[in-house]
Design an enzyme around this catalytic site. Sequence first.
Site, mmCIF file in Angstrom:
data_model
loop_
_atom_site.group_PDB
_atom_site.id
_atom_site.type_symbol
_atom_site.label_atom_id
_atom_site.label_comp_id
_atom_site.label_asym_id
_atom_site.label_seq_id
_atom_site.Cartn_x
_atom_site.Cartn_y
_atom_site.Cartn_z
ATOM 1 N N ASP A 65 0.834 -1.207 0.000
ATOM 2 C CA ASP A 65 0.000 0.000 0.000
ATOM 3 C C ASP A 65 0.868 1.255 0.000
ATOM 4 O OD1 ASP A 65 -3.060 -0.885 1.005
ATOM 5 O OD2 ASP A 65 -1.490 -2.212 1.733
ATOM 6 N N THR B 106 -6.937 -4.833 0.199
ATOM 7 C CA THR B 106 -5.761 -5.141 1.016
ATOM 8 C C THR B 106 -5.953 -6.427 1.815
ATOM 9 O OG1 THR B 106 -5.146 -2.805 1.189
ATOM 10 C CG2 THR B 106 -4.227 -4.290 2.830
#
Length: 360
Positions: free
Chosen positions: A111, A180
Amino acid sequence: MAPMGIRLSPLGVAVFCLLGLGVLYHLYSGFLAGRFSLFGLGGEPGGGGAAGPAAAADGGTVDLREMLAVSVLAAVRGGDEVRRVRESNVLHEKSKGKTREGAEDKMTSGDVLSNRKMFYLLKTSFPNVQINTEEHVDAADQEVILWDHKIPEDILKEIATPKEVPAESVTVWIDPLDATQEYTEDLRKYVTTMVCVAVNGKPVLGVIHKPFSEYTAWAMVDGGSNVKARTSYNEKTPRIVVSRSHSGMVKQVALQTFGNQTTIIPAGGAGYKVLALLDVPDKSQEKADLYIHVTYIKKWDICAGNAILKALGGHMTTLNGEEISYTGSDGIEGGLLASIRMNHQALVRKLPDLEKTGHK
């Protein structure tokens, strides 16, 4: 020859010449310095600022065609980081806290590194537009990533002329790693990187990139796209793609609304779910007729998909049929309904209970 009787002193001639050179230097030094600055020797004329393509992109307006080219490049470069980290199997996973539903809101180095590449490429190329991103941007990690100002041929083919808008009207939404949770579980097909450009709150450019299959979908409203809708959709007993973590609430109401023949497809990532409604040449991509979400969702999760659907004649609204504005707050409370080549408002009227569920 000097007049008879007058003798010129070599020293005097030298002093006279030096004085002349001094006068010329005083007169022209400012002019020459200004000219040299045009060649990068003294900075840009009229003040500082970023050099190169970023300065050219500035000037009060931005070209949406150029923004699309940079957005595609940003999504791909971010995806490269996402893939590299996942393949290294060193994710440095940690929790940012709890979501509203009580699940862990996870973050990984994928990320962070994807966000840095995407944010600074867009910021360097278009310094005067507002950029909203899911992850924190650390000034200590600042990068200057220049764009070569080349627009890919597939974009030029679809969008032949520039489309300029005021820079102040533009908001960019970045999702550096959508899904995620699934990324940490190594469910790679759900993972995307996304960029959306909104003008006056309306989504006009969308890019969804799948790092692990290297497929990229993009579209511009009233411009063009490299993806299209499928030829047919089942409106009576639709296949409905929903969140993996919140499918129960949707399933109950969907079966009640459409009947027991309705198929529910739990999936991760809003980008993946939008692609499920389209004609995507990716064998790992499931296909659905509707996308329904019933709880709070962030705008960087949905803006790119909204723009792509809108460009193709589709719709993404809240569950009660309201258009979503991509200004102001980071999220929406009213859930969402996404469809294409269907009577969207009829679907909204058919699902009245889902809007109520969205506020639980």
